[in-house]
Design a protein around this motif. Structure first.
Motif, PDB file in Angstrom:
ATOM      1  N   ALA A   1       8.188 -52.296  -1.540  1.00  0.00           N
ATOM      2  CA  ALA A   1       7.693 -51.386  -2.111  1.00  0.00           C
ATOM      3  C   ALA A   1       6.980 -51.612  -4.066  1.00  0.00           C
ATOM      4  CB  ALA A   1       8.397 -50.500  -2.770  1.00  0.00           C
ATOM      5  N   LYS A   2       6.006 -52.249  -4.161  1.00  0.00           N
ATOM      6  CA  LYS A   2       5.627 -53.321  -5.425  1.00  0.00           C
ATOM      7  C   LYS A   2       5.654 -52.069  -6.835  1.00  0.00           C
ATOM      8  CE  LYS A   2       2.622 -54.934  -2.260  1.00  0.00           C
ATOM      9  NZ  LYS A   2       3.190 -54.701  -0.905  1.00  0.00           N
ATOM     10  N   VAL A   3       6.211 -51.646  -7.656  1.00  0.00           N
ATOM     11  CA  VAL A   3       6.497 -51.014  -9.189  1.00  0.00           C
ATOM     12  C   VAL A   3       7.002 -52.295 -10.086  1.00  0.00           C
ATOM     13  CG1 VAL A   3       6.953 -49.297 -10.340  1.00  0.00           C
ATOM     14  CG2 VAL A   3       7.348 -48.975  -7.638  1.00  0.00           C
TER      15      VAL A   3
ATOM     16  N   THR B   1      -0.096 -44.663 -14.016  1.00  0.00           N
ATOM     17  CA  THR B   1       1.176 -44.839 -14.271  1.00  0.00           C
ATOM     18  C   THR B   1       1.792 -43.529 -14.451  1.00  0.00           C
ATOM     19  OG1 THR B   1       1.302 -44.415 -16.671  1.00  0.00           O
ATOM     20  CG2 THR B   1       0.785 -46.844 -15.848  1.00  0.00           C
TER      21      THR B   1
ATOM     22  N   ARG C   1       6.105 -45.821 -15.380  1.00  0.00           N
ATOM     23  CA  ARG C   1       6.150 -46.828 -13.883  1.00  0.00           C
ATOM     24  C   ARG C   1       4.534 -46.699 -13.293  1.00  0.00           C
ATOM     25  NH1 ARG C   1      11.950 -46.097 -11.060  1.00  0.00           N
ATOM     26  NH2 ARG C   1      13.077 -46.386 -13.418  1.00  0.00           N
TER      27      ARG C   1
ATOM     28  N   ASP D   1       3.013 -47.982  -9.715  1.00  0.00           N
ATOM     29  CA  ASP D   1       3.476 -47.899  -8.053  1.00  0.00           C
ATOM     30  C   ASP D   1       2.350 -48.034  -7.788  1.00  0.00           C
ATOM     31  OD1 ASP D   1       3.499 -48.082  -5.974  1.00  0.00           O
ATOM     32  OD2 ASP D   1       5.432 -46.618  -5.852  1.00  0.00           O
TER      33      ASP D   1
ATOM     34  N   SER E   1       2.116 -50.086  -4.283  1.00  0.00           N
ATOM     35  CA  SER E   1       2.408 -50.327  -2.929  1.00  0.00           C
ATOM     36  C   SER E   1       2.120 -50.944  -2.113  1.00  0.00           C
ATOM     37  CB  SER E   1       4.083 -49.645  -2.415  1.00  0.00           C
ATOM     38  OG  SER E   1       5.580 -49.388  -3.387  1.00  0.00           O
TER      39      SER E   1
ATOM     40  N   ASP F   1      14.707 -53.188  -6.438  1.00  0.00           N
ATOM     41  CA  ASP F   1      14.735 -52.997  -7.580  1.00  0.00           C
ATOM     42  C   ASP F   1      16.112 -54.190  -8.731  1.00  0.00           C
ATOM     43  OD1 ASP F   1      13.156 -51.264  -7.541  1.00  0.00           O
ATOM     44  OD2 ASP F   1      14.896 -49.278  -7.316  1.00  0.00           O
TER      45      ASP F   1
END
Length: 543
Positions: free
Chosen positions: A22-24, A49, A64, A66, A68, A442
């Motif tokens: 996951a890429k946040v 975001t 945030r 994302d 991903s 995280d």
């Protein structure tokens, strides 16, 4: 549109991501963003975001984003198109954490005491052998023993048993849980007995710890000079008298725990030393069973170095009993561990240098189910899972995904972050619950840049690394770059040194960090802040 150069407005893991992770990212601005290949200039992904939400620890609104869906290996930046800012360049790669994992482990080599660090292994951070003289027992200057070897504890040159116990335990656990991630060489001298570098480095510390044990089984709390040397003092220039401070119950119990652990882990590759570790563990346990009274360790009045005081010894004894049982399978140790686990006198889930109950719990839960009474296993597993659930909740509620409450930005907060990542990783394997593993990562992303100040808190890595740690060799060697692979202590809202007080007063908790060599309460390194990071890095390297 003209984009600004890198600022701290986009916060992400500066070491990058593997394709499947996951890429946040987080930002103090919301809106449209795009992921751009930094080589071709091609926009590979666009999105929006979340709205801005207040984040109490950082004192700023946070959004945030994302991304991903971006999985192709390459080099990228993120642009916030409305705000006109961009992130540092970061990779998506099959093993983005291999180099930092090895550096975190090799940092222990740079802390070696009593030997020359040769340029062939240490590069520009080489130095001559240090602290070669015998130390005398406090109050008995005529009684002297060898103390050479082991690791300097932190930015100073002391060697402390309880701190060392956590450090070697974390690294041995990393090897035990993720051996395939820790078999590659990291660039240290070959040991006398061929073994992976990770175990050779731990062995260097274990051989020193054996010197801390008296003939009756008790263990000295520490060996240091009476006062800290100047910050720019290189280790070979620190020539003041070395002193064994008095024994303590906590040092003796922590010693027993790690020696029993080492007896088990090393028996197939260093059998003779494994026997020595085991004998030392049993001798320390015997002393504990015969000496129940005693207050927590306090520095003698003429010793001004780190105290590592701890008034509760029951958690260390629980850990020791658990490790001795796992190694020997002797029922006396199980009975002791079970009694202590039910005492409610300490946390069963903490992985600190002072609060060590989690090591005992993790030791017992790592055994086959049939090796423990069912009620005990259920008690421990429920406690571990409940604490992991709490960490997931803290992480989800925080704007940067870190499992810290506002009042938990304490001295060594980065250790707390990595300890909780360790707990989450092990909880994931013990329960099969994948949200625990996601929350653990995280914490890793936080350490490497997705944090309030946008620092990579590991020296030598990232777009914004720590450059001025409170670390005597780094301050005194004349090399612009600090020794690489060291974890900084991290934000500390108590502001406990003059450098921090002069610049950080009134800052929100997560911003109470300063990259200044005099800020020992935020920017020092220690072996036991690096050690849980090695465990987490080994996990991340395989993720």
């Amino acid at each position: 549109m003209n984009f600004l150069p890198h600022t701290c407005q986009i916060h992400l893991n500066q070491l990058g991501y593997s394709p499947d992770l996951a890429k946040v990212f987080t930002s103090d601005a919301a809106g449209r963003f795009e992921v751009v290949n930094s080589v071709s200039g091609e926009t590979v992904y666009s999105g929006s975001t979340s709205p801005l939400h207040p984040d109490h620890s950082s004192g700023m609104p946070v959004a945030r984003g994302d991304f991903s869906a971006v999985r192709s290996p390459g080099s990228y930046i993120i642009r916030l198109t409305d705000a006109g800012v961009q992130s540092p360049v970061f990779p998506i790669d099959g093993r983005p954490y291999q180099a930092i994992k090895n550096a975190l482990l090799k940092s222990f080599y740079y802390q070696r005491c009593g030997v020359e660090l040769e340029s062939a292994y240490a590069g520009p951070w080489s130095h001559k052998a240090c602290h070669l003289s015998d130390a005398y027992v406090h109050g008995k200057p005529e009684e002297r023993y060898s103390q050479t070897g082991g690791w300097h504890d932190a930015g100073d040159y002391g060697k402390y048993t309880v701190a060392a116990a956590k450090a070697v335990a974390d690294v041995m656990l990393a090897y035990e849980w993720f051996p395939s991630a820790l078999r590659e060489p990291v660039g240290i001298p070959d040991p006398e007995i061929r073994m992976p570098d990770v175990l050779a480095e731990v062995r260097f510390e274990l051989l020193f710890l054996l010197k801390m044990q008296r003939k009756d089984g008790a263990v000295y709390h520490k060996v240091t000079t009476a006062e800290f040397p100047a910050l720019d003092c290189m280790p070979e220039s620190d020539t003041a008298d070395l002193i064994f401070s008095p024994i303590s119950h906590t040092s003796t119990a922590a010693f027993a725990a790690v020696m029993a652990m080492a007896a088990r882990i090393y028996r197939d590759m260093d059998a003779s030393m494994a026997e020595n570790y085991g004998r030392a563990a049993k001798s320390a346990w015997k002393w504990l069973t015969e000496n129940h009274s005693g207050a927590g360790f306090k520095n003698p009045s003429d010793i001004k170095t780190g105290e590592y005081g701890d008034d509760c010894r029951l958690d260390e004894e629980y850990w020791a009993a658990a490790e001795l049982y796992r190694w020997t399978r002797e029922p006396q140790y199980l009975a002791a561990a079970q009694e202590l686990a039910g005492s409610e006198a300490f946390s069963l889930c903490e992985l600190g240098w002072a609060d060590t109950g989690g090591y005992g719990t993790l030791c017992l839960l790592s055994m086959e189910a049939g090796d423990l009474p069912a009620p005990l296993r259920s008690q421990l597993l429920n406690a571990w899972a409940a604490e992991a659930d709490s960490c997931v909740g803290r992480s989800a509620a925080d704007g940067f995904g870190v499992a810290l409450l506002p009042d938990e930005y304490i001295w060594g907060s980065n250790m707390l972050v990595m300890n909780r990542a360790m707990l989450l990783i092990t909880a994931s394997r013990l329960t099969g619950r994948t949200p625990f593993a996601s929350a653990a990562l995280d914490q890793w992303h936080y350490l490497l840049g997705r944090n309030t100040l946008g620092y990579c808190y590991v020296t030598g890595f990232g777009a914004k690394p720590v450059m001025n740690p409170h670390h005597r060799p780094s301050a005194g060697d004349g090399i612009p770059e600090p020794v690489p692979g060291m974890v900084a202590g991290g934000p500390n809202s108590s502001i406990q040194d003059e450098a921090a007080a002069s610049l950080l007063r009134g800052q929100p908790p997560a911003a109470c960090f300063i990259d200044h060599k005099d800020s020992y309460s935020t920017n020092e390194m220690t072996i036991y802040w690096n050690s849980p990071a090695v465990f987490v890095a080994a996990f991340a390297d395989l993720s």
